[in-house]
Design an enzyme around this catalytic site. Structure first.
Site, PDB file in Angstrom:
ATOM      1  N   SER A  21       0.791  -1.222   0.000  1.00  0.00           N
ATOM      2  CA  SER A  21       0.000   0.000   0.000  1.00  0.00           C
ATOM      3  C   SER A  21       0.829   1.280   0.000  1.00  0.00           C
ATOM      4  O   SER A  21       0.359   2.307  -0.460  1.00  0.00           O
ATOM      5  CB  SER A  21      -0.969   0.001   1.182  1.00  0.00           C
ATOM      6  OG  SER A  21      -0.304  -0.307   2.384  1.00  0.00           O
ATOM      7  N   LYS A  30     -11.422   0.932  -1.008  1.00  0.00           N
ATOM      8  CA  LYS A  30     -10.527   1.444  -2.034  1.00  0.00           C
ATOM      9  C   LYS A  30     -11.275   1.526  -3.373  1.00  0.00           C
ATOM     10  O   LYS A  30     -12.158   2.339  -3.499  1.00  0.00           O
ATOM     11  CB  LYS A  30      -9.278   0.566  -2.097  1.00  0.00           C
ATOM     12  CG  LYS A  30      -8.188   0.935  -1.087  1.00  0.00           C
ATOM     13  CD  LYS A  30      -8.374   0.598   0.288  1.00  0.00           C
ATOM     14  CE  LYS A  30      -7.403   1.160   1.277  1.00  0.00           C
ATOM     15  NZ  LYS A  30      -7.030   0.163   2.291  1.00  0.00           N
ATOM     16  N   HIS A  62      -5.631  -3.221  -2.491  1.00  0.00           N
ATOM     17  CA  HIS A  62      -5.351  -2.248  -3.557  1.00  0.00           C
ATOM     18  C   HIS A  62      -5.318  -2.872  -4.944  1.00  0.00           C
ATOM     19  O   HIS A  62      -5.128  -2.171  -5.927  1.00  0.00           O
ATOM     20  CB  HIS A  62      -4.012  -1.548  -3.291  1.00  0.00           C
ATOM     21  CG  HIS A  62      -3.983  -0.811  -2.001  1.00  0.00           C
ATOM     22  ND1 HIS A  62      -4.401   0.494  -1.873  1.00  0.00           N
ATOM     23  CD2 HIS A  62      -3.624  -1.205  -0.756  1.00  0.00           C
ATOM     24  CE1 HIS A  62      -4.279   0.873  -0.613  1.00  0.00           C
ATOM     25  NE2 HIS A  62      -3.812  -0.143   0.089  1.00  0.00           N
TER      26      HIS A  62
END
Ligand SMILES: *Cc1c(COP(=O)(O)O)cnc(C)c1O
Length: 392
Positions: free
Chosen positions: A176, A236, A204
């Site tokens: 990340s 996300k 992610h």
């Protein structure tokens, strides 16, 4: 003596590590209102631009009208409702796993999965740069806990040889703070040789990666026999909130029975599951969002390298600019802000000491013109920071 919080806070300030929360006074998006100012932001994790998407908002609104606003109870009591169930089935189909289980946050999904799977007499092996929630989960599990060198299958293999009991290898899919991908083919091969399981937190990767947004496992073509425990989060690229764990029937039933952060909490609002179901549909089908992101990523890397900025080994929307010194990272961030651009400086302990950076994140909602504005501002500001021009 009482708690000396004032000294603790003062020390943090002196070390340039004091954190402040910018106040967002608009919805998430490239153009935001922050602390009374209109800014062009490159720091959210809304990679596909779904956090303020009209169809997702409408799904939430319709979900609230149909199902109300509160989950009302935990899943095992009377809080597991039809939208939760439908979302779980859609996520199982999306990931190609037998089942999926919803959690209220990614932090809780990681805590729940790791602590339900390993305990005393077992072993958990984690990448050094794993997300804090995975590291916390490993410590809390009470299992023998060891961190291997970042993305290093040899370092993992050395630790696997000394492992006892059930062994769980845990890694981020996309790291990340660096944006690089886990070397899953190599890590999974080592784990398989040692009869260990692999857990991947692809917070992610879902959305930006893979032909249909199925994340790092889709990109590498890895199935449940390679990655037994697959975690995704909705905060996300999905643009909503919550998380899931996907895997075998037995894995999911084990989590339902033993994962305390699943059992002892109220289910997320059913209307939120309705919104996430819609964003899942958009994430899978609107491939143009991934294509546009790829164009932005390529242009950013070319432009930033031409300015002489140090980038990291990343092909994802996370494109950190490595600065090193915390003070300088803050200085560059502040200079950009003066020019109407918002890019967050990330400092230790979130990243290792001496590796402060500006974490630039790109979104399919950004236009190429907006990206050029960022590159122009960086070209103007970076030489000043690099030369150490004081900026008071
Ligand atoms: C954001 C993030 C989490 C936490 O997810 P939340 O739903 O925000 O709690 C977990 N793992 C990784 C790698 C993340 O980036």
């Amino acid at each position: 003596m009482s708690f000396d919080l004032a000294t603790r806070l003062a020390e943090r300030r002196a070390a340039q590590l004091f954190r402040q929360r910018p106040l967002l006074e608009s919805p998430q998006g490239p153009l935001v209102q922050v602390d009374g100012r209109q800014l062009l932001a490159f720091c959210s994790n809304d990679y596909l631009g779904l956090a303020n998407h009209p169809q997702v908002i409408e799904a939430w609104r319709a979900g609230a009208a149909r199902w109300g606003v509160g989950g009302g109870a935990s899943h095992l009591v009377i809080g597991h409702s039809t939208p939760h169930h439908e979302l779980e089935e859609a996520l199982a189909a999306f990931t190609g796993r037998a089942r999926a289980l919803l959690f209220s946050t990614g932090y809780m999904a990681n805590l729940g999965a790791v602590t339900a799977l390993v305990g005393r007499d077992d072993t958990v092996l984690e990448d050094r740069l794993n997300h804090a929630s995975l590291l916390d989960a490993g410590l809390l599990s009470g299992a023998r806990f060891s961190r291997y060198l970042h993305n290093d299958a040899v370092s993992l293999a050395n630790r696997l040889r000394k492992a006892n009991g059930n062994t769980l290898v845990v890694t981020d899919g996309v790291f990340s703070m660096d944006g690089d991908l886990a070397d899953l083919p190599a890590l999974c091969a080592e784990a398989r040789r040692a009869n260990a399981w692999v857990m991947v937190d692809d917070a992610h990767g879902f959305g930006p990666l893979g032909a249909t947004g199925g994340g790092i496992v889709e990109q590498f073509g890895l199935g449940p026999e390679d990655v037994q425990v697959l975690v995704g989060t909705f905060g996300k690229a999905f643009g909503t909130a919550g998380a899931f764990v996907a895997g075998s029937e037995e894995l999911i039933e084990t989590l339902v029975q033993f994962a305390r952060p699943y059992i002892y909490t109220t289910s997320q609002p059913p209307a939120l599951a309705c919104a996430t179901l819609k964003s899942l549909e958009l994430l899978r089908s609107e491939h143009w969002r991934r294509e546009h992101l790829a164009v932005l990523i390529k242009r950013f890397r070319e432009g930033a390298q031409a300015i002489g900025l140090e980038l990291m080994d990343s092909a994802t929307p996370i494109q950190p600019i490595l600065i090193g010194d915390s003070g300088r990272a803050i200085q560059l961030s502040q200079m950009l802000r003066e020019r109407g651009l918002l890019v967050t400086a990330i400092r230790p302990p979130t990243v290792p000491a001496g590796s402060a950076r500006l974490r630039v994140t790109l979104s399919a909602a950004h236009s190429l013109e907006q990206l050029e504005l960022l590159l122009e501002a960086l070209a103007e500001c970076w030489p000043l920071v690099e030369e150490g021009v004081s900026y008071a």
